[in-house]
Design a protein around this motif. Structure first.
Motif, mmCIF file in Angstrom:
data_model
loop_
_atom_site.group_PDB
_atom_site.id
_atom_site.type_symbol
_atom_site.label_atom_id
_atom_site.label_comp_id
_atom_site.label_asym_id
_atom_site.label_seq_id
_atom_site.Cartn_x
_atom_site.Cartn_y
_atom_site.Cartn_z
ATOM 1 N N THR A 85 -4.568 -38.234 -19.539
ATOM 2 C CA THR A 85 -3.653 -38.657 -20.507
ATOM 3 C C THR A 85 -2.385 -39.265 -19.934
ATOM 4 O OG1 THR A 85 -4.267 -37.019 -22.205
ATOM 5 C CG2 THR A 85 -2.368 -38.073 -22.605
ATOM 6 N N ALA A 86 -1.780 -38.412 -18.914
ATOM 7 C CA ALA A 86 -0.775 -39.007 -18.411
ATOM 8 C C ALA A 86 -1.036 -40.421 -17.447
ATOM 9 C CB ALA A 86 -0.208 -37.947 -17.271
ATOM 10 N N PHE A 87 -2.092 -40.365 -16.914
ATOM 11 C CA PHE A 87 -2.405 -41.691 -16.136
ATOM 12 C C PHE A 87 -2.471 -42.937 -17.006
ATOM 13 C CE2 PHE A 87 -4.786 -45.011 -14.167
ATOM 14 C CZ PHE A 87 -4.091 -45.080 -13.098
ATOM 15 N N GLU A 88 -3.337 -42.700 -18.144
ATOM 16 C CA GLU A 88 -3.361 -43.821 -19.086
ATOM 17 C C GLU A 88 -2.379 -44.156 -19.568
ATOM 18 O OE1 GLU A 88 -6.208 -45.489 -18.825
ATOM 19 O OE2 GLU A 88 -7.297 -44.114 -17.780
ATOM 20 N N THR A 89 -1.441 -43.238 -20.096
ATOM 21 C CA THR A 89 -0.154 -43.617 -20.544
ATOM 22 C C THR A 89 0.705 -44.361 -19.637
ATOM 23 O OG1 THR A 89 -0.262 -41.855 -22.134
ATOM 24 C CG2 THR A 89 1.942 -42.721 -21.705
ATOM 25 N N VAL A 90 0.855 -43.964 -18.627
ATOM 26 C CA VAL A 90 1.660 -44.777 -17.419
ATOM 27 C C VAL A 90 1.016 -45.975 -17.213
ATOM 28 C CG1 VAL A 90 2.165 -44.687 -14.825
ATOM 29 C CG2 VAL A 90 2.520 -42.687 -16.382
ATOM 30 N N TRP A 91 -0.305 -46.084 -17.078
ATOM 31 C CA TRP A 91 -1.026 -47.404 -16.842
ATOM 32 C C TRP A 91 -0.630 -48.464 -18.222
ATOM 33 C CZ3 TRP A 91 -2.993 -49.175 -12.672
ATOM 34 C CH2 TRP A 91 -3.772 -50.541 -12.935
ATOM 35 N N GLU A 92 -0.713 -47.839 -19.147
ATOM 36 C CA GLU A 92 -0.522 -48.817 -20.407
ATOM 37 C C GLU A 92 0.746 -49.244 -20.492
ATOM 38 O OE1 GLU A 92 0.303 -47.883 -24.819
ATOM 39 O OE2 GLU A 92 -1.697 -47.238 -24.403
ATOM 40 N N ARG A 93 1.924 -48.667 -19.923
ATOM 41 C CA ARG A 93 3.189 -49.021 -20.021
ATOM 42 C C ARG A 93 3.561 -49.926 -18.659
ATOM 43 N NH1 ARG A 93 6.495 -43.874 -22.268
ATOM 44 N NH2 ARG A 93 5.159 -43.587 -24.242
ATOM 45 N N GLY A 94 2.732 -49.643 -17.725
ATOM 46 C CA GLY A 94 3.073 -50.095 -16.246
ATOM 47 C C GLY A 94 3.075 -51.750 -16.184
ATOM 48 N N ILE A 95 3.747 -52.044 -15.349
ATOM 49 C CA ILE A 95 3.915 -53.443 -15.084
ATOM 50 C C ILE A 95 2.960 -53.694 -13.965
ATOM 51 C CG2 ILE A 95 5.386 -55.524 -14.442
ATOM 52 C CD1 ILE A 95 7.696 -53.299 -15.211
ATOM 53 N N PRO A 96 2.120 -55.028 -14.161
ATOM 54 C CA PRO A 96 1.051 -55.186 -12.892
ATOM 55 C C PRO A 96 1.920 -55.638 -11.724
ATOM 56 C CG PRO A 96 0.343 -56.151 -15.113
ATOM 57 C CD PRO A 96 1.793 -55.482 -15.250
ATOM 58 N N HIS A 97 1.294 -55.299 -10.712
ATOM 59 C CA HIS A 97 2.045 -55.573 -9.144
ATOM 60 C C HIS A 97 2.812 -57.000 -9.087
ATOM 61 C CE1 HIS A 97 3.228 -55.582 -5.173
ATOM 62 N NE2 HIS A 97 2.439 -56.630 -4.901
ATOM 63 N N ASP A 98 1.951 -57.994 -9.723
ATOM 64 C CA ASP A 98 2.194 -59.293 -9.345
ATOM 65 C C ASP A 98 3.224 -59.601 -10.464
ATOM 66 O OD1 ASP A 98 0.729 -59.392 -11.703
ATOM 67 O OD2 ASP A 98 -0.349 -61.169 -11.159
ATOM 68 N N GLN A 99 3.709 -58.927 -11.436
ATOM 69 C CA GLN A 99 4.806 -59.181 -12.215
ATOM 70 C C GLN A 99 5.997 -58.231 -12.066
ATOM 71 O OE1 GLN A 99 2.939 -59.065 -16.422
ATOM 72 N NE2 GLN A 99 1.347 -59.988 -15.667
ATOM 73 N N TYR A 100 5.819 -57.138 -11.342
ATOM 74 C CA TYR A 100 6.977 -56.394 -10.892
ATOM 75 C C TYR A 100 7.685 -56.731 -9.770
ATOM 76 C CZ TYR A 100 9.939 -52.290 -10.227
ATOM 77 O OH TYR A 100 10.972 -51.439 -10.287
ATOM 78 N N THR A 101 9.344 -56.993 -9.619
ATOM 79 C CA THR A 101 9.714 -57.427 -8.563
ATOM 80 C C THR A 101 10.608 -56.246 -8.168
ATOM 81 O OG1 THR A 101 11.353 -58.689 -9.821
ATOM 82 C CG2 THR A 101 9.664 -59.887 -8.838
ATOM 83 N N VAL A 102 11.018 -55.952 -6.956
ATOM 84 C CA VAL A 102 11.896 -55.094 -6.331
ATOM 85 C C VAL A 102 13.314 -55.637 -6.077
ATOM 86 C CG1 VAL A 102 9.973 -53.511 -5.899
ATOM 87 C CG2 VAL A 102 10.938 -54.994 -4.260
#
Length: 176
Positions: free
Chosen positions: A159-176
């Protein structure tokens, strides 16, 4: 709680459907990364040669696992502004993706209402959790790993992983 901790490569080779990894620390200080990380901090350069350092072993097992049809996903919960370590991880992530992993990033402030386990983990086929144990400064603890096949623990991690995954930003769209 399962007491016998199988070798990680053996676990991945046994995976049939999925292998998901949740990382929740802003800094890791494990020995096999120190030289590359220090070089990155000094120069801003990262070696994206997949044959350099420890990459060949990891990328090989990822390719082998994904090649068998197993979906490998990695999600990282990170504080912002990001640490130098996260900046380094982000710069190295294209190698993970090229090998077949899917990676997403979730700013920590967007994870406040998610029930998260206390340690980073791998969840294999929704049947076995492998906990990664770290000291307060991010080095491996003793023991480094433990595993659990407890259905309640598996459900928490899934449940934790799937919730984080759903909210997460794909690598190619996330900038640091």
């Amino acid at each position: 709680m399962t007491q016998n901790v199988p070798d990680f490569v053996t676990m991945l080779r046994a995976a049939e459907r999925s292998a998901v990894h949740l990382e929740m620390r802003d800094v890791y200080s494990v020995g096999d990364e120190v030289a590359e990380f220090e070089e990155f901090k000094r120069t801003g350069h990262i070696d994206l040669d997949p044959t350099a350092a420890w990459w060949p072993a990891w990328l090989g097992i990822v390719r082998e696992t994904v090649g068998r049809g197993v979906v490998m996903r990695r999600a990282r919960i990170i504080s912002e502004p990001v640490t130098d370590y996260i900046r380094w991880e982000h710069a190295a992530t294209p190698l993970n993706i090229e090998a077949g992993e899917q990676v997403r990033w979730l700013p920590r402030r967007q994870a406040s209402d998610i029930a998260l386990p206390g340690n980073d983990f791998w969840l294999i086929d929704d049947t076995l959790v492998r906990w990664n144990h770290f000291t307060g400064v991010g080095d491996w603890d003793d023991p480094k790993y433990s595993v659990s096949d407890d259905p309640a623990v598996i459900k928490l991690c899934e449940t934790a992983f799937e919730t984080v995954w759903e909210r997460g930003i794909p690598h190619d769209q996330y900038t640091v």
